[in-house]
Write a protein that holds these residues in place. Sequence first.
Motif, short mmCIF file in Angstrom:
data_model
loop_
_atom_site.label_atom_id
_atom_site.label_comp_id
_atom_site.label_asym_id
_atom_site.label_seq_id
_atom_site.Cartn_x
_atom_site.Cartn_y
_atom_site.Cartn_z
N LYS A 91 36.72 34.70 47.90
CA LYS A 91 35.99 35.28 46.97
C LYS A 91 35.48 34.67 46.19
O LYS A 91 34.44 34.65 46.12
CB LYS A 91 37.37 36.52 46.43
CG LYS A 91 36.24 37.66 45.35
CD LYS A 91 37.62 37.76 44.31
CE LYS A 91 36.70 38.89 43.10
NZ LYS A 91 37.75 38.95 42.44
N LEU A 98 34.14 39.68 52.41
CA LEU A 98 35.00 41.42 52.64
C LEU A 98 36.43 40.52 52.86
O LEU A 98 36.83 39.90 54.09
CB LEU A 98 35.03 41.99 53.89
CG LEU A 98 35.98 43.30 53.83
CD1 LEU A 98 36.11 43.86 52.19
CD2 LEU A 98 35.78 44.27 54.81
N CYS A 99 37.38 40.72 51.93
CA CYS A 99 38.79 39.52 51.61
C CYS A 99 39.69 40.86 51.86
O CYS A 99 39.79 41.64 50.79
CB CYS A 99 38.16 38.66 50.88
SG CYS A 99 37.41 37.58 50.42
N VAL A 141 43.91 53.17 47.76
CA VAL A 141 45.40 52.37 47.13
C VAL A 141 44.87 52.94 45.67
O VAL A 141 45.96 52.76 44.97
CB VAL A 141 44.13 51.40 46.65
CG1 VAL A 141 44.44 50.12 46.78
CG2 VAL A 141 43.10 50.76 47.73
N ASP A 142 44.15 53.85 44.67
CA ASP A 142 44.30 53.87 43.81
C ASP A 142 45.35 55.29 43.57
O ASP A 142 46.35 54.76 42.18
CB ASP A 142 43.30 54.45 42.54
CG ASP A 142 41.67 53.53 42.67
OD1 ASP A 142 42.26 52.18 42.57
OD2 ASP A 142 40.37 53.85 42.04
N LYS A 174 49.99 44.91 42.44
CA LYS A 174 48.57 44.89 41.44
C LYS A 174 48.19 44.04 41.25
O LYS A 174 46.15 44.15 41.19
CB LYS A 174 49.44 44.69 40.30
CG LYS A 174 48.61 45.01 38.58
CD LYS A 174 49.00 45.15 37.33
CE LYS A 174 48.55 44.65 35.88
NZ LYS A 174 49.05 45.36 34.98
N ARG A 176 46.87 41.79 43.45
CA ARG A 176 46.21 42.11 45.17
C ARG A 176 45.37 43.35 45.09
O ARG A 176 44.74 43.92 46.27
CB ARG A 176 47.37 41.72 46.36
CG ARG A 176 47.62 40.57 46.09
CD ARG A 176 48.85 40.14 46.84
NE ARG A 176 49.07 38.87 46.78
CZ ARG A 176 50.07 38.08 45.47
NH1 ARG A 176 50.35 39.70 44.93
NH2 ARG A 176 50.90 36.82 45.87
N VAL A 177 44.93 44.26 44.34
CA VAL A 177 44.81 45.77 44.63
C VAL A 177 43.46 45.19 45.46
O VAL A 177 42.83 46.05 46.28
CB VAL A 177 44.70 46.67 43.02
CG1 VAL A 177 43.81 47.14 43.45
CG2 VAL A 177 45.86 46.64 42.97
N GLU A 178 42.19 44.11 44.42
CA GLU A 178 40.98 44.66 45.17
C GLU A 178 41.27 43.87 46.96
O GLU A 178 39.77 44.13 47.68
CB GLU A 178 39.72 43.70 44.40
CG GLU A 178 40.97 42.12 44.45
CD GLU A 178 40.16 41.48 43.55
OE1 GLU A 178 39.35 40.93 43.93
OE2 GLU A 178 40.64 40.89 42.92
N PHE A 179 42.53 43.52 47.29
CA PHE A 179 42.50 42.64 48.57
C PHE A 179 43.23 44.30 49.37
O PHE A 179 42.29 43.69 50.78
CB PHE A 179 43.12 41.81 48.35
CG PHE A 179 42.52 41.06 48.07
CD1 PHE A 179 41.10 40.28 48.07
CD2 PHE A 179 43.16 40.34 47.23
CE1 PHE A 179 40.54 39.33 46.89
CE2 PHE A 179 42.74 38.91 46.14
CZ PHE A 179 41.58 38.52 45.95
N ARG A 181 42.24 46.68 51.43
CA ARG A 181 40.65 47.12 51.76
C ARG A 181 39.94 47.53 53.05
O ARG A 181 39.54 47.11 53.64
CB ARG A 181 39.12 46.67 51.16
CG ARG A 181 39.31 46.52 49.60
CD ARG A 181 38.07 45.35 49.26
NE ARG A 181 36.79 46.64 49.17
CZ ARG A 181 35.65 45.41 49.26
NH1 ARG A 181 35.82 44.34 48.75
NH2 ARG A 181 34.56 45.95 49.68
N THR A 184 37.54 50.23 54.22
CA THR A 184 36.07 49.31 54.44
C THR A 184 36.19 48.95 54.92
O THR A 184 35.36 48.29 56.12
CB THR A 184 36.14 48.39 52.78
OG1 THR A 184 36.07 49.45 51.72
CG2 THR A 184 34.72 47.60 52.68
#
Length: 190
Positions: A91, A98-99, A141-142, A174, A176-179, A181, A184
Amino acid sequence: LPKDFGPAEQITTFIDGGRINTDEGWKEPRLARIEITNADGRTLTFILTGIICAALFWDRLDALLRRLSSDGVGRMAFLADGADWILLEAKRRFPGALCVLDFYHLAEHIHDAAKQIFGEGTREAKTWAKKYRKLFKRGSVDRAMVMLRRASSPLGKKTWAAHKAMQGLLGYLKPRVEFLRYATARRRGF
């Protein structure tokens, strides 16, 4: 790249590492598999590996990826387990890429928690794990994280092991939430 290959439309890099015991003690091998796809759907695969520190590995991988994408690239993704040295560094070095935490490791952590909460091999454990795998895979995810947080409260009354398993799962997810995806990634053709 071969001259007839043309510019890369998509680059997907799979990265992993581990530990091996050698005559000189424990070492950390690292591996990157790089798949480059052109506009015609033709794919070339490159492998970068070494028993080296993460920083040196990333310097070499960074240089290779930039050379392979020197004509520009439409889409770039990194897929790896939850090790910080991989996705956080990807990142940082490639902010537009995209990670993604690989789904296998996500599912492994979900199933491990389910076994501790409901018992190994039980119908409840399988149903619970399947529900959360589906939520994450669909891109909810949310919603999945809110449901997991809510579900963790009554578990303290069930058993300490169940509560600890849920806290362990939340503690893993927690940061790693952004990963997470997956929807997407599918939409973008990965």
